[in-house]
Design a protein around this motif. Structure first.
Motif, PDB file in Angstrom:
ATOM      1  N   PRO A 114       1.059  -0.764   0.264  1.00 47.86           N
ATOM      2  CA  PRO A 114       0.312  -0.174   0.144  1.00 47.86           C
ATOM      3  C   PRO A 114       0.554   1.347  -0.211  1.00 47.86           C
ATOM      4  N   LEU A 115       1.979   0.790   0.725  1.00 40.38           N
ATOM      5  CA  LEU A 115       3.133   2.345   0.899  1.00 40.38           C
ATOM      6  C   LEU A 115       3.377   2.589  -0.329  1.00 40.38           C
ATOM      7  N   ALA A 116       3.290   1.399  -1.250  1.00 41.40           N
ATOM      8  CA  ALA A 116       4.707   1.902  -2.533  1.00 41.40           C
ATOM      9  C   ALA A 116       3.015   1.866  -3.879  1.00 41.40           C
ATOM     10  N   MET A 117       1.503   1.474  -3.350  1.00 49.04           N
ATOM     11  CA  MET A 117       0.884   1.843  -4.722  1.00 49.04           C
ATOM     12  C   MET A 117       0.221   3.609  -3.791  1.00 49.04           C
ATOM     13  N   LEU A 118       0.542   4.585  -3.279  1.00 50.96           N
ATOM     14  CA  LEU A 118      -0.058   5.121  -2.634  1.00 50.96           C
ATOM     15  C   LEU A 118       0.897   6.234  -3.679  1.00 50.96           C
ATOM     16  N   PRO A 119       1.872   6.815  -3.676  1.00 44.81           N
ATOM     17  CA  PRO A 119       2.277   7.519  -4.814  1.00 44.81           C
ATOM     18  C   PRO A 119       1.959   6.957  -6.305  1.00 44.81           C
ATOM     19  N   ASP A 120       1.472   5.865  -6.017  1.00 42.06           N
ATOM     20  CA  ASP A 120       1.134   5.997  -7.893  1.00 42.06           C
ATOM     21  C   ASP A 120       0.033   6.754  -7.780  1.00 42.06           C
ATOM     22  N   VAL A 121      -0.766   6.238  -7.162  1.00 40.06           N
ATOM     23  CA  VAL A 121      -2.716   6.822  -7.410  1.00 40.06           C
ATOM     24  C   VAL A 121      -2.324   8.435  -7.389  1.00 40.06           C
ATOM     25  N   ALA A 122      -1.274   8.946  -6.351  1.00 38.51           N
ATOM     26  CA  ALA A 122      -1.266  10.247  -6.310  1.00 38.51           C
ATOM     27  C   ALA A 122      -0.912  10.617  -7.650  1.00 38.51           C
ATOM     28  N   GLY A 123       0.944  10.614  -7.840  1.00 42.28           N
ATOM     29  CA  GLY A 123       1.594  11.016  -8.982  1.00 42.28           C
ATOM     30  C   GLY A 123       0.870  11.181 -10.036  1.00 42.28           C
ATOM     31  N   ARG A 124      -0.132   9.942 -10.614  1.00 45.98           N
ATOM     32  CA  ARG A 124      -1.144  10.060 -11.504  1.00 45.98           C
ATOM     33  C   ARG A 124      -1.752  11.267 -11.943  1.00 45.98           C
ATOM     34  N   ASP A 125      -2.405  11.185 -10.172  1.00 42.95           N
ATOM     35  CA  ASP A 125      -3.441  12.480 -10.352  1.00 42.95           C
ATOM     36  C   ASP A 125      -2.407  13.374 -10.724  1.00 42.95           C
ATOM     37  N   ALA A 126      -1.413  13.772 -10.106  1.00 37.80           N
ATOM     38  CA  ALA A 126      -1.127  15.222 -10.517  1.00 37.80           C
ATOM     39  C   ALA A 126      -0.631  15.214 -12.078  1.00 37.80           C
ATOM     40  N   GLU A 127      -0.108  13.840 -12.586  1.00 37.20           N
ATOM     41  CA  GLU A 127       0.296  14.084 -14.615  1.00 37.20           C
ATOM     42  C   GLU A 127      -0.991  14.661 -14.523  1.00 37.20           C
ATOM     43  N   ARG A 128      -2.324  13.870 -14.466  1.00 38.94           N
ATOM     44  CA  ARG A 128      -3.181  14.255 -15.346  1.00 38.94           C
ATOM     45  C   ARG A 128      -3.802  15.702 -15.339  1.00 38.94           C
ATOM     46  N   GLU A 183      -1.593  18.401 -13.496  1.00 41.33           N
ATOM     47  CA  GLU A 183      -1.128  19.073 -13.813  1.00 41.33           C
ATOM     48  C   GLU A 183      -1.187  20.281 -12.211  1.00 41.33           C
ATOM     49  N   GLU A 184      -2.010  20.076 -11.815  1.00 36.33           N
ATOM     50  CA  GLU A 184      -2.068  20.837 -10.339  1.00 36.33           C
ATOM     51  C   GLU A 184      -1.325  19.433  -9.203  1.00 36.33           C
ATOM     52  N   ASN A 185      -1.027  20.326  -8.058  1.00 38.57           N
ATOM     53  CA  ASN A 185      -0.408  19.010  -7.174  1.00 38.57           C
ATOM     54  C   ASN A 185      -0.754  19.197  -5.305  1.00 38.57           C
ATOM     55  N   ARG A 186      -2.140  18.140  -4.906  1.00 40.65           N
ATOM     56  CA  ARG A 186      -2.816  17.817  -4.471  1.00 40.65           C
ATOM     57  C   ARG A 186      -2.060  16.300  -3.510  1.00 40.65           C
ATOM     58  N   ILE A 187      -1.044  16.634  -3.420  1.00 40.42           N
ATOM     59  CA  ILE A 187      -0.098  14.531  -3.106  1.00 40.42           C
ATOM     60  C   ILE A 187       0.175  15.182  -1.814  1.00 40.42           C
ATOM     61  N   GLY A 188       0.202  16.022  -1.326  1.00 36.26           N
ATOM     62  CA  GLY A 188      -0.234  16.363   0.216  1.00 36.26           C
ATOM     63  C   GLY A 188      -1.549  16.070   0.864  1.00 36.26           C
ATOM     64  N   VAL A 189      -2.335  16.712   0.442  1.00 35.37           N
ATOM     65  CA  VAL A 189      -3.874  16.510   0.443  1.00 35.37           C
ATOM     66  C   VAL A 189      -4.225  14.948   0.408  1.00 35.37           C
ATOM     67  N   PHE A 190      -3.650  13.766  -0.614  1.00 44.14           N
ATOM     68  CA  PHE A 190      -3.763  11.993  -0.302  1.00 44.14           C
ATOM     69  C   PHE A 190      -2.655  12.006   0.479  1.00 44.14           C
ATOM     70  N   ALA A 191      -1.918  12.389   1.000  1.00 41.26           N
ATOM     71  CA  ALA A 191      -1.476  12.164   2.072  1.00 41.26           C
ATOM     72  C   ALA A 191      -1.901  12.790   3.017  1.00 41.26           C
ATOM     73  N   GLY A 192      -1.796  13.679   3.503  1.00 40.18           N
ATOM     74  CA  GLY A 192      -3.133  13.687   4.942  1.00 40.18           C
ATOM     75  C   GLY A 192      -3.998  13.257   4.780  1.00 40.18           C
ATOM     76  N   LEU A 193      -5.194  13.105   4.118  1.00 40.04           N
ATOM     77  CA  LEU A 193      -6.448  12.250   3.842  1.00 40.04           C
ATOM     78  C   LEU A 193      -5.726  10.812   4.476  1.00 40.04           C
ATOM     79  N   TRP A 194      -4.956   9.590   3.656  1.00 39.63           N
ATOM     80  CA  TRP A 194      -3.783   8.668   4.171  1.00 39.63           C
ATOM     81  C   TRP A 194      -3.907   8.975   5.296  1.00 39.63           C
ATOM     82  N   THR A 195      -2.909   9.486   6.119  1.00 43.19           N
ATOM     83  CA  THR A 195      -2.566   9.464   7.446  1.00 43.19           C
ATOM     84  C   THR A 195      -4.044   9.861   8.390  1.00 43.19           C
ATOM     85  N   ALA A 196      -4.396  10.563   7.933  1.00 44.69           N
ATOM     86  CA  ALA A 196      -6.000  10.708   8.759  1.00 44.69           C
ATOM     87  C   ALA A 196      -6.723   8.809   8.651  1.00 44.69           C
TER      88      ALA A 196
END
Length: 445
Positions: free
Chosen positions: A339-353, A355-368
């Motif tokens: 799961p820790l390797a899959m999370l950046p796959d999903v968040a990174g793909r969203d950023a590529e599509r 072209e905005e950075n919400r990776i921290g919000v992905f990580a924040g919701l994951w950590t929550a």
């Protein structure tokens, strides 16, 4: 696409797991018994005290993710690792240094300090979780990065989870307030080492900076929860965190009331976490040969088998219980890597599509979600204790639990976490990122 990361960067990033492993393990292992068996607070109230600061953490995690996204475009996320980790170390050392004579006063003190710990941890953990998606966009490199991280995480859990109970029992062979204070300082020093290691070790890490996504935090959360793969992965991980949190909380009670050994908690921890030092590279090879989703399922099933086998603790056999913990630990290693390797796959793909950075919000919701699961797990186990009629005690008081209570402890130690991990696999069925990746790869071939 970025190439492989320098080994020094992998090691430096992995060093942060010393801090996350220590803080993620020790409160779940020792805070509940500290409240019930040293301070003298009832099991149900103690479970609530353990849970409430975590609930605060759940609320602020996405906001901290948003803060780190905005900072990432200017100065990067690394400064959060330094001051967030140092503040966490100080707060943790103080957590077990409060008064123990008046249960009500002690309870209030623990709540306040645990809230401080949770807040500082969020400012460390959320940026730490977001960094891999910006360090590399290589699918296999992210697995290698997480393999390093989980090996160090396992070592941190072994050291903190193994040594901490020994320190608690260092003054007279039984848990004492002085033992808990010494343990708090020891774990605080581990957190300092992890924070400094991650901050210094990632100085040469590549950073792919994008402008922070526009809009409010509510708008960002709405976008994120609509990402089907993230929703599937998060629900799986949270429900598994419930099971693991319940298991961690049960270890001290299983050791004391089922196995009747002051060293059993340490031995069980070694048996559960130790396999990760050996088998984690095996899980990396599984991901390379199949994909991360299949590996996650296989690891989870292995963990379920081991958890069910932990029911043997009710017989009082330490050897068989450690063997069962070892099987669960083999699965646990993979259930951390994937799961820790899959999370950046999903968040990174969203950023590529986007072209905005919400990776921290992905990580924040994951950590929550992880925080919620790890907090509710001990609370659920505390409820099992209360239903089973567990008798709390104060320092120096000897209480013998009856057969019904011992059975409740055994079930909370085995069947309960196994059932929760089994339920989690229902959500993983809907994860599609690996399938889409294979289709793209076939098209290119």
């Amino acid at each position: 696409m970025t190439g492989p990361l320098p080994p020094s960067v992998r090691r430096g990033y992995a060093a942060g797991s010393v801090a996350t492993g220590a803080f993620g393990t020790v409160p779940g292992l020792l805070l509940l018994p500290y409240l019930t068996d040293v301070v003298g607070i009832g099991a149900a109230i103690a479970g609530l005290i353990v849970f409430l600061p975590k609930a605060w953490d759940v609320v602020i995690d996405p906001f901290v993710g948003r803060i780190s996204d905005r900072a990432a475009d200017r100065r990067g996320r690394r400064p959060f690792l330094l001051w967030g980790g140092l503040l966490l170390a100080i707060a943790f050392a103080l957590l077990f240094a409060g008064p123990t004579g008046v249960p009500a006063l002690s309870g209030v003190y623990v709540v306040v300090l645990f809230v401080a710990c949770a807040t500082a941890f969020t400012f460390f953990q959320v940026p730490f979780m977001a960094m891999p998606a910006e360090m590399t966009d290589d699918y296999d490199e992210r697995t290698r990065l997480m393999t390093w991280r989980v090996v160090v995480l396992a070592l941190a859990i072994l050291v903190s989870g193994g040594v901490a109970p020994m320190l608690v029992n260092a003054f007279g062979g039984e848990p004492t307030a002085d033992g808990y204070r010494v343990m708090g300082v020891f774990v605080g020093l581990l957190i300092v080492a992890g924070a400094l290691g991650a901050y210094l070790g990632t100085a040469r890490a590549p950073e792919r900076r994008r402008p922070a996504a526009a809009g409010s935090i509510a708008e960002q959360l709405r976008i994120i929860v609509q990402v089907a793969d993230f929703r599937s992965l998060l629900l799986t991980f949270v429900v598994q965190a419930l099971g693991i949190g319940a298991l961690l909380a049960a270890v001290a009670y299983g050791a004391k009331d089922l196995l009747d050994s002051s060293l059993a908690a340490t031995l069980l921890f070694v048996a559960f976490v130790g396999p990760a030092l050996v088998v984690t590279p095996f899980w990396e090879r599984v991901a390379a040969r199949r994909d991360k989703r299949h590996g996650y399922v296989l690891a989870s099933v292995t963990m379920i088998v081991g958890m069910l086998a932990l029911l043997v603790a009710h017989t009082g056999s330490l050897v068989l219980t450690c063997l069962a913990a070892g099987v669960a630990g083999i699965g646990y290693a993979g259930a951390q890597v994937f799961p820790l390797a899959m999370l950046p796959d999903v968040a990174g793909r969203d950023a590529e599509r986007s072209e905005e950075n919400r990776i921290g919000v992905f990580a924040g919701l994951w950590t929550a979600g992880e925080t919620l699961g790890m907090a509710l797990g001990p609370a659920i186990f505390a409820l099992v204790l209360a239903i089973g009629g567990y008798l709390s005690s104060t320092e120096g008081e000897v209480v013998v639990q009856d057969d019904g209570t011992r059975l409740a402890i055994a079930l909370g130690f085995s069947v309960l976490p196994a059932l929760l991990v089994a339920v989690s696999l229902f959500f993983l069925r809907h994860y599609r990122h690996d399938s889409e990746r294979e289709e793209v790869a076939r098209e290119h071939r």
